[in-house]
Design a protein around this motif. Structure first.
Motif, PDB file in Angstrom:
ATOM      1  N   ARG A   1       0.550  -1.098   0.134  1.00 48.44           N
ATOM      2  CA  ARG A   1      -0.208  -0.252   0.513  1.00 48.44           C
ATOM      3  C   ARG A   1       0.750   1.317   0.189  1.00 48.44           C
ATOM      4  N   TRP A   2       1.860   0.894   0.080  1.00 48.37           N
ATOM      5  CA  TRP A   2       3.422   2.416   0.553  1.00 48.37           C
ATOM      6  C   TRP A   2       4.118   1.877  -1.092  1.00 48.37           C
ATOM      7  N   PRO A   3       3.947   2.252  -2.330  1.00 45.46           N
ATOM      8  CA  PRO A   3       5.332   1.824  -3.407  1.00 45.46           C
ATOM      9  C   PRO A   3       5.996   3.471  -2.750  1.00 45.46           C
ATOM     10  N   LEU A   4       7.014   3.133  -3.211  1.00 44.92           N
ATOM     11  CA  LEU A   4       8.480   4.147  -2.685  1.00 44.92           C
ATOM     12  C   LEU A   4       9.079   5.221  -3.339  1.00 44.92           C
ATOM     13  N   VAL A   5       7.763   4.970  -4.623  1.00 44.78           N
ATOM     14  CA  VAL A   5       7.703   5.803  -6.096  1.00 44.78           C
ATOM     15  C   VAL A   5       6.774   7.477  -5.373  1.00 44.78           C
ATOM     16  N   LYS A   6       6.255   7.209  -4.762  1.00 40.81           N
ATOM     17  CA  LYS A   6       5.752   7.706  -3.539  1.00 40.81           C
ATOM     18  C   LYS A   6       6.308   8.875  -2.721  1.00 40.81           C
ATOM     19  N   THR A   7       7.434   8.125  -2.188  1.00 45.49           N
ATOM     20  CA  THR A   7       8.410   8.784  -1.406  1.00 45.49           C
ATOM     21  C   THR A   7       9.223   9.596  -2.108  1.00 45.49           C
TER      22      THR A   7
ATOM     23  N   GLU B   1      -2.073   4.721 -12.109  1.00 49.15           N
ATOM     24  CA  GLU B   1      -2.206   3.495 -11.056  1.00 49.15           C
ATOM     25  C   GLU B   1      -0.497   3.060 -12.220  1.00 49.15           C
ATOM     26  N   ARG B   2      -1.288   2.356 -13.699  1.00 45.73           N
ATOM     27  CA  ARG B   2      -0.077   1.862 -14.218  1.00 45.73           C
ATOM     28  C   ARG B   2       0.768   3.245 -14.296  1.00 45.73           C
ATOM     29  N   THR B   3       1.183   4.457 -15.074  1.00 42.35           N
ATOM     30  CA  THR B   3       2.192   5.424 -14.578  1.00 42.35           C
ATOM     31  C   THR B   3       2.400   5.435 -14.015  1.00 42.35           C
ATOM     32  N   LEU B   4       2.863   4.940 -12.619  1.00 45.27           N
ATOM     33  CA  LEU B   4       3.157   4.989 -11.444  1.00 45.27           C
ATOM     34  C   LEU B   4       4.035   3.934 -10.928  1.00 45.27           C
ATOM     35  N   GLN B   5       3.120   2.472 -11.770  1.00 42.34           N
ATOM     36  CA  GLN B   5       4.618   1.792 -11.828  1.00 42.34           C
ATOM     37  C   GLN B   5       5.470   1.335 -12.901  1.00 42.34           C
ATOM     38  N   HIS B   6       5.585   2.055 -14.034  1.00 43.79           N
ATOM     39  CA  HIS B   6       5.776   2.871 -14.969  1.00 43.79           C
ATOM     40  C   HIS B   6       7.284   3.278 -14.614  1.00 43.79           C
TER      41      HIS B   6
END
Length: 254
Positions: free
Chosen positions: A134-140, A167-172
């Motif tokens: 629930r806490w992807p590091l991309v948000k950090t 969400e797919r953008t955050l994954q890329h």
């Protein structure tokens, strides 16, 4: 009945008005000095290791202790100043302690090469693994309130039904960030293997360690920073496209 002089009353009220005004300077956090960061973490340790490792100066052991004390104390000062643990400062402190321990124990230079590769490599793995939490590091790293107006972006995305695409953008973007760490890991290992040729505990080893510290910031930092900037530009481009907002509208208000 005593008469009140209007001029006197206005004069008496003026200081009270001024005292109610908030002092902006006190609420502003002190910014970290880039020059101090470079001097304490790179320039001074490099000079100590390359110039003061001889027996006529500090000697090999004390040169390592003094050189690594600068970034170590700087990290502890950052902890004291901010009042909270900074993940990257903590990681840097651990890295410094490992380098010092390996050098003072006169372990094979291979261990330093492995350590240099392991820290960014673990960060890359953690970045990918965080996608399944629930806490992807991309948000950090990129998608946070310090850079972007995340509340507004989330509100617009919810309104136009583009949350899945975002969400797919955050994954890329996460894979791009992980790629920068994996590149840093590879370059760290290669640089350590190429530059650390002398046995630990010798003046030559200290000089090589100092030069590696200086060179690594050009060889490793520049390509890694370029990839991170590309990830940021990609994220900004996709947010603008998915929300329909202008770039200035999605940036955090300072």
């Amino acid at each position: 009945m005593t008469e009140t002089n209007p001029t006197t009353a206005a004069t008496e009220q003026k200081p009270k008005k001024e005292s109610l005004q908030p002092k902006k300077e006190s609420s502003q956090p002190k910014k970290e000095s880039l020059l101090a960061n470079l001097l304490i973490n790179i320039v001074i340790p490099t000079l100590i290791l390359t110039k003061l490792s001889g027996d006529n100066w500090l000697g090999t052991k004390w040169a390592i202790v003094v050189a690594l004390a600068f970034p170590l104390l700087y990290g502890l000062h950052d902890l004291y100043r901010s009042g909270k643990v900074n993940f990257f400062s903590a990681l840097g402190t651990i890295s410094v302690l490992l380098t010092g321990g390996i050098s003072l124990l006169k372990l094979d230079a291979e261990y330093i090469a492995i350590k240099e590769a392991a820290i960014p490599g673990l960060l890359g793995i953690a970045t990918v693994a965080s996608l399944y939490t629930r806490w992807p590091l991309v948000k950090t790293f990129l998608y946070n309130d310090m850079v972007l107006d995340t509340a507004k972006i989330a509100r617009v995305l919810a309104g136009n039904g583009n949350q899945g695409a975002f969400e797919r953008t955050l994954q890329h973007a996460s894979w791009m960030i992980a790629g920068s760490f994996f590149l840093s890991s590879t370059l760290n290992y290669i640089l350590a293997k190429l530059m650390l040729q002398s046995p630990p505990g010798t003046e030559a080893f200290n000089i090589e360690l100092g030069k590696m510290t200086m060179v690594s910031y050009g060889v490793i930092f520049v390509p890694t920073a370029i990839i991170l900037l590309l990830a940021l530009f990609f994220l900004l481009y996709r947010i603008v496209k998915l929300t329909g907002l202008k770039l200035e509208e999605i940036m955090a208000q300072q």
